[in-house]
Design an enzyme around this catalytic site. Structure first.
Site, PDB file in Angstrom:
ATOM      1  N   ARG A  53       0.882  -1.173   0.000  1.00 36.39           N
ATOM      2  CA  ARG A  53       0.000   0.000   0.000  1.00 36.39           C
ATOM      3  C   ARG A  53       0.912   1.214   0.000  1.00 36.39           C
ATOM      4  O   ARG A  53       2.125   1.109   0.130  1.00 36.39           O
ATOM      5  CB  ARG A  53      -0.998   0.014   1.160  1.00 36.39           C
ATOM      6  CG  ARG A  53      -0.683  -0.769   2.381  1.00 36.39           C
ATOM      7  CD  ARG A  53       0.485  -0.261   3.153  1.00 36.39           C
ATOM      8  NE  ARG A  53       0.308   1.125   3.562  1.00 36.39           N
ATOM      9  CZ  ARG A  53       1.262   1.911   3.978  1.00 36.39           C
ATOM     10  NH1 ARG A  53       2.526   1.489   4.018  1.00 36.39           N
ATOM     11  NH2 ARG A  53       1.038   3.149   4.339  1.00 36.39           N
ATOM     12  N   GLY A  54       0.306   2.388  -0.138  1.00 34.46           N
ATOM     13  CA  GLY A  54       1.100   3.605  -0.287  1.00 34.46           C
ATOM     14  C   GLY A  54       1.249   3.853  -1.781  1.00 34.46           C
ATOM     15  O   GLY A  54       1.731   2.987  -2.523  1.00 34.46           O
ATOM     16  N   ALA A  55       0.855   5.057  -2.218  1.00 37.11           N
ATOM     17  CA  ALA A  55       0.807   5.336  -3.657  1.00 37.11           C
ATOM     18  C   ALA A  55       2.142   5.060  -4.359  1.00 37.11           C
ATOM     19  O   ALA A  55       2.157   4.387  -5.398  1.00 37.11           O
ATOM     20  CB  ALA A  55       0.342   6.773  -3.889  1.00 37.11           C
ATOM     21  N   ARG A  94      -6.606  -1.204  -8.215  1.00 37.22           N
ATOM     22  CA  ARG A  94      -7.186  -0.284  -7.226  1.00 37.22           C
ATOM     23  C   ARG A  94      -7.543   1.007  -7.927  1.00 37.22           C
ATOM     24  O   ARG A  94      -6.828   1.449  -8.815  1.00 37.22           O
ATOM     25  CB  ARG A  94      -6.222  -0.006  -6.051  1.00 37.22           C
ATOM     26  CG  ARG A  94      -6.416  -1.004  -4.906  1.00 37.22           C
ATOM     27  CD  ARG A  94      -5.591  -0.628  -3.689  1.00 37.22           C
ATOM     28  NE  ARG A  94      -6.289   0.297  -2.796  1.00 37.22           N
ATOM     29  CZ  ARG A  94      -5.708   0.860  -1.734  1.00 37.22           C
ATOM     30  NH1 ARG A  94      -4.439   0.614  -1.459  1.00 37.22           N
ATOM     31  NH2 ARG A  94      -6.391   1.666  -0.963  1.00 37.22           N
ATOM     32  N   GLN A 207      -2.158   2.094  10.488  1.00 38.61           N
ATOM     33  CA  GLN A 207      -0.869   2.084   9.790  1.00 38.61           C
ATOM     34  C   GLN A 207       0.227   2.744  10.623  1.00 38.61           C
ATOM     35  O   GLN A 207       1.395   2.411  10.462  1.00 38.61           O
ATOM     36  CB  GLN A 207      -0.973   2.812   8.434  1.00 38.61           C
ATOM     37  CG  GLN A 207      -1.819   2.104   7.399  1.00 38.61           C
ATOM     38  CD  GLN A 207      -3.227   2.631   7.370  1.00 38.61           C
ATOM     39  OE1 GLN A 207      -3.737   3.131   8.389  1.00 38.61           O
ATOM     40  NE2 GLN A 207      -3.893   2.524   6.244  1.00 38.61           N
ATOM     41  N   ASP A 248      -1.668  11.911  -0.341  1.00 42.83           N
ATOM     42  CA  ASP A 248      -2.079  11.080  -1.473  1.00 42.83           C
ATOM     43  C   ASP A 248      -2.300  11.911  -2.727  1.00 42.83           C
ATOM     44  O   ASP A 248      -2.194  11.422  -3.835  1.00 42.83           O
ATOM     45  CB  ASP A 248      -3.343  10.304  -1.122  1.00 42.83           C
ATOM     46  CG  ASP A 248      -3.052   9.322  -0.007  1.00 42.83           C
ATOM     47  OD1 ASP A 248      -3.091   9.730   1.167  1.00 42.83           O
ATOM     48  OD2 ASP A 248      -2.733   8.167  -0.313  1.00 42.83           O
ATOM     49  N   ASN A 258      -4.940  13.631   2.522  1.00 44.93           N
ATOM     50  CA  ASN A 258      -4.122  12.622   3.210  1.00 44.93           C
ATOM     51  C   ASN A 258      -5.059  11.802   4.086  1.00 44.93           C
ATOM     52  O   ASN A 258      -6.255  12.073   4.170  1.00 44.93           O
ATOM     53  CB  ASN A 258      -3.009  13.307   4.023  1.00 44.93           C
ATOM     54  CG  ASN A 258      -1.966  12.317   4.526  1.00 44.93           C
ATOM     55  OD1 ASN A 258      -1.553  11.409   3.799  1.00 44.93           O
ATOM     56  ND2 ASN A 258      -1.550  12.452   5.765  1.00 44.93           N
ATOM     57  N   LYS A 259      -4.492  10.812   4.747  1.00 42.82           N
ATOM     58  CA  LYS A 259      -5.291   9.910   5.597  1.00 42.82           C
ATOM     59  C   LYS A 259      -6.220  10.686   6.520  1.00 42.82           C
ATOM     60  O   LYS A 259      -5.857  11.723   7.059  1.00 42.82           O
ATOM     61  CB  LYS A 259      -4.328   9.050   6.409  1.00 42.82           C
ATOM     62  CG  LYS A 259      -4.950   8.044   7.354  1.00 42.82           C
ATOM     63  CD  LYS A 259      -5.877   7.037   6.693  1.00 42.82           C
ATOM     64  CE  LYS A 259      -5.420   6.542   5.356  1.00 42.82           C
ATOM     65  NZ  LYS A 259      -4.212   5.761   5.398  1.00 42.82           N
TER      66      LYS A 259
END
Lengths: 367, 367
Positions: A53-55, A94, A207, A248, A258-259
């Site tokens: 995960r993580g762009a 995704r 995370q 992101d 962002n998250k």
């Protein structure tokens, strides 16, 4: 040095050159499991089911996926048609990570005009490796540039510990190496600055508690895990010198997706005069959207991510239900922090303020 | 109506008049377990181990503890000496809840001059019941007063749903009945207003997801559980009409100590023009401290509350570990929201602004 301590990247090629290996991040921090990706199906599963995960890492994994498509082209297939079909499948793994489509398109463009199978394979491998190495180099430069901010605070504090708060995981586990938000922290720590990191656990998927705490502990960086509710209290009491987060997607006007929860920390930083920085490679800027809060679509994810918590119970991974089974749940994955709350951006080219003018000055080719 | 659905208080006397019954809140929402308290030891265990929690309920439980001390005075003991000893033990069960010491002292004062054992018992029971009933009445009045705020918003929205965000559990489970923050919500729902509640899960102990969601669901109030990171995003997008929270201690200048994370929601409410109200009985005002952020001591609790999550796994309660076992963890239980971020206080006497002047106007006897 055992196998585990040698691992310092999230993705690499096996010696056979036909297999890509990744860390299965679903098992961290309680197990460090390496997974083999030998086919496009393996790559799609790893992206969909969030082994990776993580762009930035999703992009690099997708690039190696295209490489594996080239390697595994069936002898009876039309190479061009097969490539297009596999690229489409990988791109759909995704929906939201910008880097995924970008990496797949770049890989396809690199190989599509080459006729010889051996040459296609060599070129695909070269391009995937190049994408990974560019990612590493960008993160390294973000680390060097961001370290100056930490050094400045350290000087002002006469060498006393610099307390940095981060949210989610924008560490090397989200990239290939170094990370984005963590890169300045690793660079400062390695250069002898006294740093300590407040790690937001980052519900719902934790995370921060699972990945960032594991990364920092493994690297010997002093850190403390806190629940996401805690940052404001710490800032009120002078226990946070700066915030660094990843992103992101960031608009050219400086609004930062962002998250979920990042916006709340930015508000607290602003209320207490704590610098709030966002670390990102330039590929994360969105040059088309002017208003992040209005325009950036926010992914809604499965309610079970909120309803349940995954953890470890003595010997095994386990998932527990927290609220009443029949209570409705909503799971917004991201929020947008308006530019007015952002002190600056740490990029591979340097640091700039959170205004369109300053961003364009650093990236004049986008003007 | 079965036993479970009949329960609408957190504490009551059994018909034998010698036993007090409570809900063991540690088991909610997955099991509704009633526990008997027959001795002072039972009462102390229930408070220490958090079968009961919430300052008002801790106070009422302590009051019944003193009643049980009177009931169970050994025939050979000096009633006065025994009472003092047992009161001291109950008062030490938990250090921070103001209501605990207050209730114990009030009980002791009520019975200490009475010689006849039968009269002491009757007087102790009467006083404990009075404390519980006053608690219920205060919460009912908070509900009536706060409902007017919801009614105003409902009118402005021409009857469309009023979305209320709350943090932690300031519901009837924290009191005896009605709750503080939830009282206006129940009152509005019961009066036919269309309300919906965003329930912050409230890490680390998840009182929102476990207790508030259970309460609201049981009462038929529409609600949605969210992680603590979500409120800011919802407010940015017009999905929150007001915030109502409880408080553990509020200074006479209007600074509000409440569950960690409350300050972050207050900042987001302020940034988005969302009214932020605090519901409290007047006993929660602290008339001695002028500066809440500086003066109110913040309890640090055991790190395992952050490290682990308690939930339900098919058939049993289970605790899982989330971060690396060796990562340091900090657990701040409360934070303080400065008065400038508070729209007003909802009390049993009415609603007032968050300034010393307005608070004293409502409670002139404290001037």
């Amino acid at each position: 040095m055992n196998e585990e301590t040698k691992i310092n990247r999230t993705i690499w090629q096996k010696d056979d050159q036909q297999t890509v290996q990744i860390i299965d991040q679903r098992r961290l921090p309680h197990e460090l499991v390496v997974a083999d990706l030998a086919t496009v199906d393996d790559v799609i599963r790893a992206i969909e089911e969030m082994y990776v995960r993580g762009a930035p890492l999703i992009g690099v994994t997708a690039a190696f996926g295209v490489y594996l498509a080239v390697v595994n082209t069936p002898p009876d297939a039309t190479p061009e048609g097969y490539l297009q079909q596999e690229c489409r499948r990988i791109r759909n793994a995704r929906p939201t990570a910008v880097n995924l489509a970008w990496a797949v398109d770049r890989m396809a463009a690199a190989v599509q005009s080459i006729d010889s199978a051996a040459e296609r394979t060599a070129r695909a491998q070269q391009e995937a490796v190049a994408i990974a190495e560019e990612e590493v180099e960008n993160c390294r430069l973000i680390g060097e540039n961001g370290m100056q901010l930490i050094a400045d605070i350290s000087r002002k504090k006469k060498g006393r510990v610099v307390n940095i708060l981060t949210h989610c995981n924008a560490g090397w586990l989200a990239c290939v190496k170094h990370g984005t938000a963590t890169a300045p922290i690793y660079a400062a720590h390695d250069s002898g600055f006294d740093v300590h990191v407040w790690v937001d656990e980052t519900r719902p998927l934790n995370q921060g508690a699972r990945l960032t705490a594991w990364e920092l502990g493994r690297h010997g960086v002093p850190h403390t895990v806190i629940v996401d509710n805690t940052g404001g209290h710490l800032m009120q009491h002078g226990q946070v010198d700066m915030v660094i987060v990843g992103t992101d997607r960031t608009t050219y006007t400086g609004d930062v997706a962002n998250k979920i929860g990042t916006y709340l920390k930015a508000l607290a930083a602003n209320d207490n005069g704590v610098p709030f920085y966002v670390a990102l490679p330039s590929s994360t800027f969105d040059w088309t959207l002017p208003d992040g809060v209005r325009d950036i679509p926010i992914e809604m994810r499965h309610p079970d991510e909120v309803r349940t918590v995954q953890g470890w119970d003595d010997k095994a991974g386990r998932t527990v239900l927290v609220p009443p089974a029949n209570s409705p749940v909503a799971n917004y994955a991201f929020d947008v922090t308006p530019a007015r709350l952002v002190s600056g951006f740490i990029t591979e080219r340097g640091i700039c303020g959170a205004t369109e003018e300053e961003i364009r000055k650093l990236f004049p080719e986008m003007a």
